[in-house]
Design a protein around this motif. Structure first.
Motif, PDB file in Angstrom:
ATOM      1  N   ASP A   1      26.725  28.721  11.423  1.00  0.00           N
ATOM      2  CA  ASP A   1      26.994  27.536  10.604  1.00  0.00           C
ATOM      3  C   ASP A   1      25.836  27.228   9.659  1.00  0.00           C
ATOM      4  O   ASP A   1      26.052  26.823   8.515  1.00  0.00           O
ATOM      5  CB  ASP A   1      27.253  26.324  11.512  1.00  0.00           C
ATOM      6  N   ALA A   2      24.613  27.407  10.133  1.00  0.00           N
ATOM      7  CA  ALA A   2      23.436  27.097   9.326  1.00  0.00           C
ATOM      8  C   ALA A   2      22.873  28.317   8.609  1.00  0.00           C
ATOM      9  O   ALA A   2      21.817  28.220   7.980  1.00  0.00           O
ATOM     10  CB  ALA A   2      22.357  26.464  10.201  1.00  0.00           C
ATOM     11  N   ASN A   3      23.541  29.482   8.729  1.00  0.00           N
ATOM     12  CA  ASN A   3      23.110  30.697   8.045  1.00  0.00           C
ATOM     13  C   ASN A   3      21.676  31.085   8.433  1.00  0.00           C
ATOM     14  O   ASN A   3      20.820  31.347   7.599  1.00  0.00           O
ATOM     15  CB  ASN A   3      23.213  30.522   6.519  1.00  0.00           C
ATOM     16  N   LEU A   4      21.400  31.117   9.744  1.00  0.00           N
ATOM     17  CA  LEU A   4      20.078  31.459  10.240  1.00  0.00           C
ATOM     18  C   LEU A   4      20.032  32.939  10.565  1.00  0.00           C
ATOM     19  O   LEU A   4      20.750  33.411  11.445  1.00  0.00           O
ATOM     20  CB  LEU A   4      19.753  30.633  11.491  1.00  0.00           C
ATOM     21  N   HIS A   5      19.175  33.675   9.860  1.00  0.00           N
ATOM     22  CA  HIS A   5      19.060  35.115  10.066  1.00  0.00           C
ATOM     23  C   HIS A   5      17.735  35.458  10.763  1.00  0.00           C
ATOM     24  O   HIS A   5      17.706  35.685  11.960  1.00  0.00           O
ATOM     25  CB  HIS A   5      19.200  35.854   8.733  1.00  0.00           C
ATOM     26  N   SER A   6      16.645  35.509  10.010  1.00  0.00           N
ATOM     27  CA  SER A   6      15.353  35.823  10.620  1.00  0.00           C
ATOM     28  C   SER A   6      14.900  34.650  11.480  1.00  0.00           C
ATOM     29  O   SER A   6      14.962  33.497  11.058  1.00  0.00           O
ATOM     30  CB  SER A   6      14.307  36.087   9.539  1.00  0.00           C
ATOM     31  N   ARG A   7      14.405  34.978  12.690  1.00  0.00           N
ATOM     32  CA  ARG A   7      13.995  33.906  13.604  1.00  0.00           C
ATOM     33  C   ARG A   7      12.762  34.330  14.403  1.00  0.00           C
ATOM     34  O   ARG A   7      12.638  35.480  14.829  1.00  0.00           O
ATOM     35  CB  ARG A   7      15.111  33.516  14.586  1.00  0.00           C
ATOM     36  N   ILE A   8      11.845  33.365  14.577  1.00  0.00           N
ATOM     37  CA  ILE A   8      10.720  33.501  15.506  1.00  0.00           C
ATOM     38  C   ILE A   8      10.869  32.380  16.527  1.00  0.00           C
ATOM     39  O   ILE A   8      10.966  31.211  16.162  1.00  0.00           O
ATOM     40  CB  ILE A   8       9.353  33.352  14.805  1.00  0.00           C
ATOM     41  N   ILE A   9      10.878  32.733  17.812  1.00  0.00           N
ATOM     42  CA  ILE A   9      10.924  31.720  18.867  1.00  0.00           C
ATOM     43  C   ILE A   9       9.783  31.994  19.830  1.00  0.00           C
ATOM     44  O   ILE A   9       9.633  33.111  20.337  1.00  0.00           O
ATOM     45  CB  ILE A   9      12.275  31.718  19.625  1.00  0.00           C
ATOM     46  N   VAL A  10       8.952  30.966  20.053  1.00  0.00           N
ATOM     47  CA  VAL A  10       7.818  31.086  20.970  1.00  0.00           C
ATOM     48  C   VAL A  10       7.881  29.929  21.967  1.00  0.00           C
ATOM     49  O   VAL A  10       8.454  28.883  21.682  1.00  0.00           O
ATOM     50  CB  VAL A  10       6.469  31.057  20.219  1.00  0.00           C
ATOM     51  N   PRO A  11       7.286  30.099  23.150  1.00  0.00           N
ATOM     52  CA  PRO A  11       7.364  29.043  24.163  1.00  0.00           C
ATOM     53  C   PRO A  11       6.374  27.915  23.921  1.00  0.00           C
ATOM     54  O   PRO A  11       5.307  28.112  23.330  1.00  0.00           O
ATOM     55  CB  PRO A  11       7.030  29.787  25.464  1.00  0.00           C
ATOM     56  N   LEU A  12       6.740  26.730  24.373  1.00  0.00           N
ATOM     57  CA  LEU A  12       5.820  25.607  24.506  1.00  0.00           C
ATOM     58  C   LEU A  12       5.336  25.610  25.955  1.00  0.00           C
ATOM     59  O   LEU A  12       6.149  25.680  26.879  1.00  0.00           O
ATOM     60  CB  LEU A  12       6.505  24.287  24.191  1.00  0.00           C
ATOM     61  N   ARG A  13       4.032  25.512  26.150  1.00  0.00           N
ATOM     62  CA  ARG A  13       3.496  25.537  27.509  1.00  0.00           C
ATOM     63  C   ARG A  13       2.567  24.351  27.737  1.00  0.00           C
ATOM     64  O   ARG A  13       1.801  23.963  26.856  1.00  0.00           O
ATOM     65  CB  ARG A  13       2.713  26.826  27.773  1.00  0.00           C
ATOM     66  N   VAL A  14       2.626  23.809  28.933  1.00  0.00           N
ATOM     67  CA  VAL A  14       1.708  22.767  29.375  1.00  0.00           C
ATOM     68  C   VAL A  14       1.277  23.116  30.789  1.00  0.00           C
ATOM     69  O   VAL A  14       2.119  23.335  31.666  1.00  0.00           O
ATOM     70  CB  VAL A  14       2.368  21.370  29.344  1.00  0.00           C
ATOM     71  N   GLN A  15      -0.052  23.221  30.983  1.00  0.00           N
ATOM     72  CA  GLN A  15      -0.602  23.597  32.280  1.00  0.00           C
ATOM     73  C   GLN A  15       0.012  24.905  32.793  1.00  0.00           C
ATOM     74  O   GLN A  15       0.282  25.082  33.977  1.00  0.00           O
ATOM     75  CB  GLN A  15      -0.368  22.475  33.300  1.00  0.00           C
ATOM     76  N   GLY A  16       0.243  25.836  31.878  1.00  0.00           N
ATOM     77  CA  GLY A  16       0.739  27.150  32.238  1.00  0.00           C
ATOM     78  C   GLY A  16       2.235  27.237  32.460  1.00  0.00           C
ATOM     79  O   GLY A  16       2.766  28.326  32.654  1.00  0.00           O
ATOM     80  N   GLU A  17       2.938  26.120  32.418  1.00  0.00           N
ATOM     81  CA  GLU A  17       4.377  26.118  32.641  1.00  0.00           C
ATOM     82  C   GLU A  17       5.119  25.961  31.321  1.00  0.00           C
ATOM     83  O   GLU A  17       4.685  25.209  30.445  1.00  0.00           O
ATOM     84  CB  GLU A  17       4.773  24.991  33.591  1.00  0.00           C
ATOM     85  N   ILE A  18       6.236  26.665  31.181  1.00  0.00           N
ATOM     86  CA  ILE A  18       7.050  26.568  29.972  1.00  0.00           C
ATOM     87  C   ILE A  18       7.793  25.239  29.985  1.00  0.00           C
ATOM     88  O   ILE A  18       8.536  24.933  30.923  1.00  0.00           O
ATOM     89  CB  ILE A  18       8.040  27.739  29.875  1.00  0.00           C
ATOM     90  N   THR A  19       7.578  24.441  28.943  1.00  0.00           N
ATOM     91  CA  THR A  19       8.229  23.135  28.832  1.00  0.00           C
ATOM     92  C   THR A  19       9.285  23.110  27.729  1.00  0.00           C
ATOM     93  O   THR A  19       9.967  22.102  27.559  1.00  0.00           O
ATOM     94  CB  THR A  19       7.194  22.041  28.540  1.00  0.00           C
ATOM     95  N   GLY A  20       9.395  24.194  26.987  1.00  0.00           N
ATOM     96  CA  GLY A  20      10.375  24.240  25.903  1.00  0.00           C
ATOM     97  C   GLY A  20      10.080  25.393  24.968  1.00  0.00           C
ATOM     98  O   GLY A  20       9.436  26.378  25.346  1.00  0.00           O
ATOM     99  N   SER A  21      10.536  25.260  23.720  1.00  0.00           N
ATOM    100  CA  SER A  21      10.341  26.341  22.751  1.00  0.00           C
ATOM    101  C   SER A  21      10.241  25.785  21.342  1.00  0.00           C
ATOM    102  O   SER A  21      10.705  24.684  21.047  1.00  0.00           O
ATOM    103  CB  SER A  21      11.513  27.334  22.814  1.00  0.00           C
ATOM    104  N   LEU A  22       9.605  26.569  20.482  1.00  0.00           N
ATOM    105  CA  LEU A  22       9.556  26.320  19.042  1.00  0.00           C
ATOM    106  C   LEU A  22      10.281  27.467  18.359  1.00  0.00           C
ATOM    107  O   LEU A  22       9.943  28.633  18.588  1.00  0.00           O
ATOM    108  CB  LEU A  22       8.106  26.247  18.553  1.00  0.00           C
TER     109      LEU A  22
END
Length: 422
Positions: free
Chosen positions: A135-156
């Motif tokens: 729907d948003a025409n998203l082709h190239s993508r970079i996704i990296v994790p968000l971490r706090v105190q070594g634990e994954i809390t989400g993503s960018l």
């Protein structure tokens, strides 16, 4: 639905321009700008908008989103620029099992880099919530994790309409930006959860109690906590990053750079990351919950002293037989915050060589004191230091009294807190 081939070949020069790695000066200046822009706002949308705008000079993008993980295997998405069904739905919470980036959120892969998300099988599986990619025409993508105190809390996630717009080196830049924003987002999330919990508790106790708890905890407590976090980022982390930038600028003018200079810069950056981790730990004092009050104070001393090159003698003496740990979590945490503030004042403003924390119990009252051997405190009633004001406000919230004066034993400043035993 259009297939990716219908968008045509991407111009090679355009790809090269978009994939060019920034030099160290540009990267540091961008990170400084991002840190300044997110230190004030408390709304996710404004924080994300400022973050996306600051990051654009390093990684051009058409869409940026932050995913935050929540208990019970659900997540929520916040978007900048283009808005999709990931965040526009009435209930933006979705199951992580349906997430196109579930492998990253589970820690199975360190990052995701795709040249065309339309045809990449990573994003498409049975039940996948991948429709917004088309729907948003998203082709190239970079996704990296968000971490706090070594634990994954989400993503960018950073996305472009172009096919083949990003390369592996830009993943490093994206991860650096994610590490910078993750602590602040974590603090906002904990603040949001605290507000929800406080409201629920207030409603359970009735309207009269709701006014008292809500006014004290939400208005004063959360506002001061937000201000403290902003001050920590501004006074400490941003100042350190600014110094690092100046050093990099000077080194860039030299024909060759000694390895010792590079080692010093790496150590300075490690210290900045340690500071951010310390801020996160301040927001969520895990040692306090797991091991108790005295151990949490000891741990705070250890974190603080890593930044000082001189020897500082510290002691924590509990003469109350663990009475603080019998208090409610709310009061115990407030006492811990007060001791933190007093220790920070002694280190930053008192130039102390000795700091002593003592807990005692006498006549039905509990006493907690922090003493140092610095020059002492000379209070001007017209201008009370913000750290002392924070201590007094926190004490009022738990119906405790505070005495601030000269330490009889060490000769410097003394902050003593007193409250009734349960």
């Amino acid at each position: 639905m259009k297939g990716p081939a219908q968008y045509g070949e991407v111009d090679a020069a355009a790809i090269q321009a978009e994939c060019t790695m920034p030099n160290p000066d540009e990267a540091l200046e961008c990170y400084l700008s991002i840190a300044r822009s997110i230190a004030g706002p408390t709304e996710y949308e404004q924080v994300l908008a400022n973050f996306a705008e600051g990051l654009r000079s390093l990684i051009p993008h058409d869409h940026l989103d932050i995913v935050l993980l929540h208990p019970s295997g659900i997540q929520i998405c916040y978007e900048a620029g283009l808005r999709t069904a990931w965040s526009k739905t009435h209930n933006p919470y979705i199951s992580t099992d349906r997430s196109p980036i579930r492998a990253l959120l589970r820690g199975e892969v360190p990052h995701i880099l795709t040249q065309d998300a339309w045809v990449d099988p990573v994003f498409h599986f049975e039940g996948s919530d991948s429709k917004p990619i088309f729907d948003a025409n998203l082709h190239s993508r970079i996704i990296v994790p968000l971490r706090v105190q070594g634990e994954i809390t989400g993503s960018l996630a950073i996305s472009s309409h172009r096919i083949g717009a990003y390369t592996e080196p830009l993943v490093v830049i994206a991860q650096g930006a994610a590490d910078l924003v993750s602590a602040y987002l974590f603090a906002l999330e904990r603040g949001k959860e605290a507000r929800v919990a406080a409201v629920a508790e207030s409603e359970a106790r009735g309207r009269e109690n709701a006014l008292r708890v809500g006014a004290l905890r939400l208005t004063e407590g959360m506002e001061r906590e937000r201000q403290r976090l902003g001050m920590d980022l501004h006074d400490q982390t941003l100042a350190d990053l600014a110094r690092i930038k100046r050093r990099v600028s000077r080194l860039s003018e030299q024909d060759s750079v000694p390895n010792t200079e590079i080692d010093d810069l790496e150590q300075a950056l490690d210290n900045c990351l340690s500071d951010v981790r310390g801020i996160v730990e301040d927001m969520k004092p895990g040692v306090l919950q797991l091991f108790g009050f005295s151990e949490a104070v000891e741990a705070h001393f250890q974190r603080c002293l890593t930044h000082y090159r001189r020897e500082i003698e510290t002691t924590v003496a509990d003469r109350s037989d663990g009475a603080v740990d019998t208090l409610s979590d709310t009061i115990r945490t407030a006492l811990y915050r007060i001791v933190q503030e007093a220790i920070n004042n002694a280190l930053k403003h008192g130039d102390a060589d000795k700091i002593a924390v003592e807990i005692s119990q006498t006549g039905g009252r509990l006493f907690v004191s922090v003493e140092d051997d610095g020059p002492g405190i000379h209070l001007d009633q017209s201008a009370q230091p913000s750290g002392l004001a924070n201590i007094c406000t926190r004490a009022e919230l738990i119906s405790a009294t505070v005495e601030i004066g000269r330490a009889p034993a060490l000769g410097g400043a003394r902050v003593e807190l007193s409250l009734a035993c349960p």
